[in-house]
Design a protein around this motif. Structure first.
Motif, short mmCIF file in Angstrom:
data_model
loop_
_atom_site.label_atom_id
_atom_site.label_comp_id
_atom_site.label_asym_id
_atom_site.label_seq_id
_atom_site.Cartn_x
_atom_site.Cartn_y
_atom_site.Cartn_z
N ILE A 118 -18.79 -37.76 5.83
CA ILE A 118 -18.66 -36.41 6.37
C ILE A 118 -18.86 -35.41 5.23
O ILE A 118 -18.18 -35.50 4.20
CB ILE A 118 -17.27 -36.19 7.01
CG1 ILE A 118 -17.04 -37.19 8.14
CG2 ILE A 118 -17.14 -34.76 7.52
CD1 ILE A 118 -15.64 -37.13 8.73
N VAL A 119 -19.77 -34.47 5.42
CA VAL A 119 -19.99 -33.39 4.46
C VAL A 119 -19.30 -32.14 4.99
O VAL A 119 -19.54 -31.72 6.13
CB VAL A 119 -21.49 -33.11 4.25
CG1 VAL A 119 -21.69 -31.91 3.33
CG2 VAL A 119 -22.18 -34.34 3.67
N HIS A 120 -18.42 -31.57 4.20
CA HIS A 120 -17.68 -30.37 4.60
C HIS A 120 -18.44 -29.15 4.09
O HIS A 120 -18.44 -28.86 2.90
CB HIS A 120 -16.27 -30.40 4.02
CG HIS A 120 -15.51 -31.65 4.36
ND1 HIS A 120 -14.58 -31.70 5.36
CD2 HIS A 120 -15.56 -32.90 3.84
CE1 HIS A 120 -14.07 -32.93 5.44
NE2 HIS A 120 -14.67 -33.67 4.52
N GLU A 121 -19.09 -28.44 4.99
CA GLU A 121 -19.93 -27.32 4.56
C GLU A 121 -20.07 -26.32 5.69
O GLU A 121 -20.31 -26.70 6.84
CB GLU A 121 -21.31 -27.84 4.13
CG GLU A 121 -22.16 -26.81 3.42
CD GLU A 121 -23.44 -27.42 2.87
OE1 GLU A 121 -24.48 -26.76 2.96
OE2 GLU A 121 -23.40 -28.57 2.37
N TRP A 122 -19.96 -25.02 5.33
CA TRP A 122 -19.99 -23.94 6.32
C TRP A 122 -21.17 -22.99 6.09
O TRP A 122 -21.16 -21.87 6.53
CB TRP A 122 -18.68 -23.18 6.29
CG TRP A 122 -17.51 -23.98 6.79
CD1 TRP A 122 -16.98 -23.96 8.04
CD2 TRP A 122 -16.73 -24.93 6.05
NE1 TRP A 122 -15.94 -24.83 8.14
CE2 TRP A 122 -15.75 -25.44 6.93
CE3 TRP A 122 -16.76 -25.40 4.74
CZ2 TRP A 122 -14.80 -26.40 6.54
CZ3 TRP A 122 -15.83 -26.36 4.36
CH2 TRP A 122 -14.86 -26.84 5.25
#
Length: 336
Positions: free
Chosen positions: A108-112
């Motif tokens: 999972i890549v946490h990016e906004w």
């Protein structure tokens, strides 16, 4: 679009448990649970890529793909991109470590950012097996997952996800967007912006019988002033109000167990179900549009539907207030 105009009914279905939160759920049990929600007339479904690294969206999509698309409202979230490669080490989830350890093993890549937001939506559409989303929430840009980095990530979302979602709403691709978080401060910041402006918010665990005082101080007055709606997530406080042992996604501490015991004792004195008290309390605030408890067993949806319709005497709410178990500022059902 106003969430009140968009969301059908006051009871929706939250799918975090379908991502194997806390336990591994057989596929047939997950499928039967969603079908039970549908059979009980629920037509608002909320999911997220984060829930089991795409597992909840996959399971929800499998069932809803067989339903007429115009007959339900669907929301999901951005902020996490699910990769094809598998995770080989423990995930860093801030305070929520181990939450979906039984979910899919994908990284999972946490990016906004804008790019991540657009990719997240494309991937969610595939997992959900649909051609459109109604509501998109910006997920977890808050202290509980990000610690001291949360303001930095909020800014990333403001210049990325917020603007993408605002454009998609203006183009008619989605109908509404907002924040989906477990803390009030990010929503307060978002509502203070001149642009982009959210249509509403999903607040999980912060407007429940157990925990509502902080939301009443600033966030909810601001929401009423601006006319934005609240979807209440986690109305059972991670399950401890519904017979479970978790609070804030962890084992409930002794003081919470004690408070739940007092609530249940008072409810029993009035012949009131604790689920009914929890759901009806959360919906009593004027900003509340819908409540979305999660479920992993078909019978739970029937319980939730019955709890929403259960008659609760005004004397119960009065005694609740007198015992100091709810904030003096909390609106109670029927003006109690």
């Amino acid at each position: 679009m106003s969430l009140t105009d968009l969301i059908p009914g006051r009871l929706g279905f939250g799918t975090a448990p379908l991502g194997n939160m806390f336990r591994a759920i057989p596929d047939d049990e997950a499928r039967a649970t969603v079908e039970a929600a549908w059979d009980h007339g629920i037509s608002f479904y909320d999911s997220a890529p984060f829930y089991g690294a795409g597992l909840a969206e996959q399971r929800l999509g499998e069932v809803l793909a067989g339903k007429p698309r115009d007959s339900y409202v669907l929301s999901t979230k951005v902020g996490r991109v699910i990769l094809d490669e598998h995770e080989t080490s423990a995930r860093d989830l801030g305070e929520k470590g181990g939450l979906f350890e039984h979910g899919n093993p994908n990284k999972i890549v946490h990016e906004w950012t804008a790019e991540a937001t657009e990719r997240s939506i494309e991937d969610s559409l595939k997992r959900l097996r649909t051609d459109r989303l109604d509501i998109v929430w910006v997920h977890d840009i808050a202290q509980d997952f990000l610690g001291d980095l949360w303001l930095q990530k909020f800014e990333e979302a403001r210049t990325g996800a917020f603007r993408v979602l605002s454009r998609l709403r203006d183009e008619g691709v989605i109908k509404a967007w907002g924040l989906g978080v477990n803390r009030t401060e990010p929503i307060e910041l978002a509502l203070a912006l001149d642009e982009p402006r959210p249509d509403g918010f999903l607040l999980a665990g912060r407007y429940t019988l157990l925990d509502h005082g902080h939301a009443l101080q600033r966030l909810l007055p601001l929401a009423q002033e601006q006319g934005v709606g609240m979807v209440v997530g986690g109305p059972y406080s991670s399950g401890v109000l519904a017979g479970g042992t978790h609070f804030e996604y962890q084992q409930a501490p002794a003081e919470i167990i004690e408070r739940v015991g007092r609530l249940k004792d008072l409810a029993a004195q009035h012949g009131v179900g604790i689920k009914a008290a929890a759901l009806q309390f959360s919906l009593a605030h004027p900003a509340a549009v819908a409540v979305i408890p999660g479920a992993t067993r078909p019978s739970r949806t029937a319980e939730d539907t019955a709890a929403l319709d259960e008659h609760i005497p005004a004397a119960f709410w009065a005694d609740l207030r007198a015992a100091g178990l709810v904030s003096p500022a909390a609106p109670l059902p029927h003006g109690a």
